[in-house]
Scaffold this motif. Structure first.
Motif, PDB file in Angstrom:
ATOM      1  N   ALA A  41       0.837  -1.210   0.000  1.00 45.71           N
ATOM      2  CA  ALA A  41       0.000   0.000   0.000  1.00 45.71           C
ATOM      3  C   ALA A  41       0.870   1.257   0.000  1.00 45.71           C
ATOM      4  O   ALA A  41       0.519   2.270  -0.602  1.00 45.71           O
ATOM      5  CB  ALA A  41      -0.934  -0.010   1.204  1.00 45.71           C
ATOM      6  N   GLU A  42       2.016   1.171   0.661  1.00 45.74           N
ATOM      7  CA  GLU A  42       2.922   2.328   0.714  1.00 45.74           C
ATOM      8  C   GLU A  42       3.771   2.452  -0.543  1.00 45.74           C
ATOM      9  O   GLU A  42       4.507   3.428  -0.696  1.00 45.74           O
ATOM     10  CB  GLU A  42       3.879   2.198   1.910  1.00 45.74           C
ATOM     11  N   GLY A  43       3.747   1.423  -1.393  1.00 39.62           N
ATOM     12  CA  GLY A  43       4.609   1.425  -2.586  1.00 39.62           C
ATOM     13  C   GLY A  43       6.085   1.350  -2.212  1.00 39.62           C
ATOM     14  O   GLY A  43       6.928   1.975  -2.864  1.00 39.62           O
ATOM     15  N   PHE A  44       6.386   0.580  -1.176  1.00 39.84           N
ATOM     16  CA  PHE A  44       7.776   0.495  -0.710  1.00 39.84           C
ATOM     17  C   PHE A  44       8.699  -0.013  -1.830  1.00 39.84           C
ATOM     18  O   PHE A  44       8.380  -0.990  -2.505  1.00 39.84           O
ATOM     19  CB  PHE A  44       7.862  -0.442   0.508  1.00 39.84           C
ATOM     20  N   ASP A  45       9.819   0.653  -2.020  1.00 35.29           N
ATOM     21  CA  ASP A  45      10.801   0.218  -3.028  1.00 35.29           C
ATOM     22  C   ASP A  45      11.762  -0.766  -2.354  1.00 35.29           C
ATOM     23  O   ASP A  45      12.565  -0.377  -1.501  1.00 35.29           O
ATOM     24  CB  ASP A  45      11.564   1.448  -3.536  1.00 35.29           C
ATOM     25  N   ILE A  92       9.023  -8.170  -1.688  1.00 40.60           N
ATOM     26  CA  ILE A  92       8.932  -6.804  -1.145  1.00 40.60           C
ATOM     27  C   ILE A  92       9.358  -6.787   0.327  1.00 40.60           C
ATOM     28  O   ILE A  92       9.971  -5.824   0.804  1.00 40.60           O
ATOM     29  CB  ILE A  92       7.508  -6.217  -1.345  1.00 40.60           C
ATOM     30  N   LEU A  93       9.054  -7.859   1.041  1.00 38.19           N
ATOM     31  CA  LEU A  93       9.442  -7.928   2.455  1.00 38.19           C
ATOM     32  C   LEU A  93      10.926  -8.281   2.588  1.00 38.19           C
ATOM     33  O   LEU A  93      11.633  -7.723   3.428  1.00 38.19           O
ATOM     34  CB  LEU A  93       8.569  -8.945   3.202  1.00 38.19           C
ATOM     35  N   LYS A  94      11.397  -9.186   1.733  1.00 37.43           N
ATOM     36  CA  LYS A  94      12.835  -9.485   1.746  1.00 37.43           C
ATOM     37  C   LYS A  94      13.620  -8.198   1.508  1.00 37.43           C
ATOM     38  O   LYS A  94      14.633  -7.919   2.157  1.00 37.43           O
ATOM     39  CB  LYS A  94      13.148 -10.538   0.676  1.00 37.43           C
TER      40      LYS A  94
END
Ligand SMILES: Cc1cc2nc3c(=O)[nH]c(=O)nc-3n(C[C@H](O)[C@H](O)[C@H](O)COP(=O)(O)O)c2cc1C
Length: 192
Positions: A41-45, A92-94
């Protein structure tokens, strides 16, 4: 307690999202102060870029990494929730760990070896899997599900109390089974 939930599922209609809401209900009923980091949701890079790595190696911390680390160190307990993708966390979490758990903040090396630096009292890792419990038991793959995160990352960085819960066969659960899991998760939140 101050609890940071790091959540990684792209679909806001997923069972994981219902699990997250149940967890929040339980944690809030218990009076914890909770922040949710919803990576999609935050669009984390999730890419640790060459320039960022270079900056980190000089001892400076890029602004976006500093912000993530401020959120990490605000919390005294951590919860990670995600679906099992290829026997591991979603990329994305890694990537969040790659970017945020940096040398000198999460761990350090010296001639004595590795030292974990994270001060968190405890961590909980909540994972959903498509496979059945029997499949993972029969193939000996059970420890592969959680160990990259529980031992390889969190334990390595010094968090002693790391627990995990795995929910199997999630795409095949009926309504009653899903509700039983959601009730259990609310109770986990309440007693966290
Ligand atoms: C890219 C991808 C990889 C997956 N890899 C695995 C896997 O290695 N083992 C497994 O049991 N399930 C795997 N699955 C199934 C998901 O874990 C399962 O559908 C999910 O946990 C169900 O929760 P949800 O309904 O909230 O998405 C994978 C699914 C996707 C999309």
């Amino acid at each position: 307690m101050k609890v940071l939930i790091v959540y990684a599922h792209p679909n806001p209609q997923s069972f994981n999202q219902f699990m997250l809401q149940s967890l929040l209900t339980g944690l809030q009923e218990a009076g914890h102060e909770v922040r949710v980091k919803d990576l999609y949701a935050e669009g984390f890079d999730p890419v640790l870029h060459a320039q960022e790595l270079e900056t980190l190696q000089t001892g400076a911390v890029p602004e976006r990494i500093q912000q993530e680390q401020d959120a990490l160190l605000w919390a005294d307990s951590l919860i990670f929730q995600y679906p099992l993708w290829w026997f591991d966390r979603p990329a994305i979490l890694k990537g969040w760990f790659d970017v945020v758990f940096t040398n000198q903040v999460a761990f350090s090396f010296n001639d004595q070896g590795v030292q974990g630096l994270l001060p968190h009292k405890k961590a909980l890792v909540m994972i959903t899997a498509g496979g059945s419990e029997g499949y993972f038991q029969d193939t000996g793959a059970m420890p592969l599900i959680h160990r990259p995160v529980t031992d390889g990352t969190l334990g390595f960085c010094g968090i002693v109390d790391v627990q995990h819960r795995i929910y199997f066969d999630v795409p095949n659960l009926n309504e009653q089974q899903r509700q039983a899991i959601l009730d259990e998760i609310t109770a986990i939140g309440r007693s966290f």
